[in-house]
Design a protein around this motif. Sequence first.
Motif, PDB file in Angstrom:
ATOM      1  N   ASN A  80       0.822  -1.209   0.000  1.00 47.79           N
ATOM      2  CA  ASN A  80       0.000   0.000   0.000  1.00 47.79           C
ATOM      3  C   ASN A  80       0.856   1.260   0.000  1.00 47.79           C
ATOM      4  N   TRP A  83       1.886   1.772  -3.571  1.00 46.62           N
ATOM      5  CA  TRP A  83       0.808   2.387  -4.354  1.00 46.62           C
ATOM      6  C   TRP A  83       0.728   3.891  -4.085  1.00 46.62           C
ATOM      7  N   ALA A  84       0.871   4.273  -2.820  1.00 45.28           N
ATOM      8  CA  ALA A  84       0.830   5.693  -2.460  1.00 45.28           C
ATOM      9  C   ALA A  84       1.997   6.449  -3.090  1.00 45.28           C
ATOM     10  N   ASP A  85       3.182   5.829  -3.130  1.00 41.89           N
ATOM     11  CA  ASP A  85       4.348   6.477  -3.738  1.00 41.89           C
ATOM     12  C   ASP A  85       4.155   6.666  -5.240  1.00 41.89           C
ATOM     13  N   GLY A  87       1.275   6.996  -6.743  1.00 40.15           N
ATOM     14  CA  GLY A  87       0.290   8.067  -6.886  1.00 40.15           C
ATOM     15  C   GLY A  87       0.888   9.433  -6.626  1.00 40.15           C
ATOM     16  N   LEU A  88       1.761   9.548  -5.617  1.00 40.28           N
ATOM     17  CA  LEU A  88       2.365  10.840  -5.280  1.00 40.28           C
ATOM     18  C   LEU A  88       3.238  11.366  -6.407  1.00 40.28           C
ATOM     19  N   THR A  91       1.221  12.320  -9.524  1.00 42.75           N
ATOM     20  CA  THR A  91       0.465  13.557  -9.368  1.00 42.75           C
ATOM     21  C   THR A  91       1.318  14.786  -9.611  1.00 42.75           C
ATOM     22  N   PHE A 118      -5.189  15.297  -4.946  1.00 41.95           N
ATOM     23  CA  PHE A 118      -4.511  14.008  -5.039  1.00 41.95           C
ATOM     24  C   PHE A 118      -3.164  14.024  -4.324  1.00 41.95           C
ATOM     25  N   PHE A 122      -2.215  11.268  -1.352  1.00 43.49           N
ATOM     26  CA  PHE A 122      -1.089  10.330  -1.405  1.00 43.49           C
ATOM     27  C   PHE A 122       0.000  10.683  -0.397  1.00 43.49           C
ATOM     28  N   MET A 125      -1.334   9.615   2.890  1.00 38.68           N
ATOM     29  CA  MET A 125      -1.313   8.151   2.938  1.00 38.68           C
ATOM     30  C   MET A 125       0.083   7.652   3.286  1.00 38.68           C
ATOM     31  N   ASP A 126       1.117   8.255   2.686  1.00 38.30           N
ATOM     32  CA  ASP A 126       2.491   7.912   3.042  1.00 38.30           C
ATOM     33  C   ASP A 126       2.716   8.088   4.539  1.00 38.30           C
ATOM     34  N   SER A 167      -6.879  10.583   4.940  1.00 38.18           N
ATOM     35  CA  SER A 167      -6.206  11.349   3.888  1.00 38.18           C
ATOM     36  C   SER A 167      -7.219  12.051   2.988  1.00 38.18           C
TER      37      SER A 167
END
Length: 324
Positions: A80, A83-85, A87-88, A91, A118, A122, A125-126, A167
């Motif tokens: 997870n 996935w956040a990385d 997305g970050l 973006t 976004f 993200f 989330m990190d 988040s």
Amino acid sequence: IAHSISKDHLMCPINIDPQNLTRVSEFQLVNLSEDLDLQPILFGLFLSMYLVTVLGNLLIILAVSSDSHLHTPMYFFLCNLSWADIGLTSTTVSKMIVNIQTHSRAISYVGCLTQMSFFLIFACMDDMLLTVMAYDRFVAICHPLHYPIIMNPRLCGFLVLGSFFISLFESQLHNLIALQSTTFKDVEISNFFCDPSQVLSLSCWDSFTNNLVMYLVGAIYGFFPLLGILFSYYKIVSSILKIPSSGGKYKAFSTCGSHLAVVCLFYGTAIGVYLGSVLSHSSRKGAVASVMYTAVTPMLNPFIYSLRNRDIKSALKKLLSRIV
């Protein structure tokens, strides 16, 4: 009314009917360099960083998913985080790559709010996942016999979903504040992406409310997660010091070495960016510092976990052997 306005009309109006206020249709982002000869180099550099980030994190996800021995809470949280990385960096860096290629600094008002939303999701989330992973290591080291019971699949899923909704709430809170403003002091954002603090600082909405919300959100989403991580590692170190053998101490600490390295990198770059923005009045220097936080850190995370973790390296070798 949505149309671009000149800087002469961007000052915050006083005692004007809200119906007569105008809203900018786009913002201008900062270029890392105005040198035209450097643009192809910057394009190639950041495109390579972006591809390495996406590929590296996808390999971590595929390796964990394909190896049943890695279907544990620690690696579930790691997937997870990957996935956040992705997305970050998608973006922020992807927009910068497009701007370098098209020689444009513009981003639409709607696009700016979308990117800001976004980015907050993200980035937060990190932050939340690193805190959850610290708690996971705390339970594994301090309460090893109860670890399977405490860190059950239901709790793991709840922690990830909770991190996502927290988040999401933060991003929508910032967007709600940004939408309250109909005018801005300037259209120049002192970063290569729509940094929430930069956008809110340009807003003509009540500055006291802006500052209050930013400090409150910073305390909730920055200070408290960091405090949780520090407390977890305080308990972890205390438990490790009680282990009589040096081999046992090393084995216990090695299980959280990668996570500790990522935490130091994440918070170190974030704090460095913040201090750099406070001490330096150069918008370009602040944008360059933000690269560490938004591009370099997500790119290095897969290397940190793969180089320091035998299980990940073994799973990656199996995965690559299947592909080849």
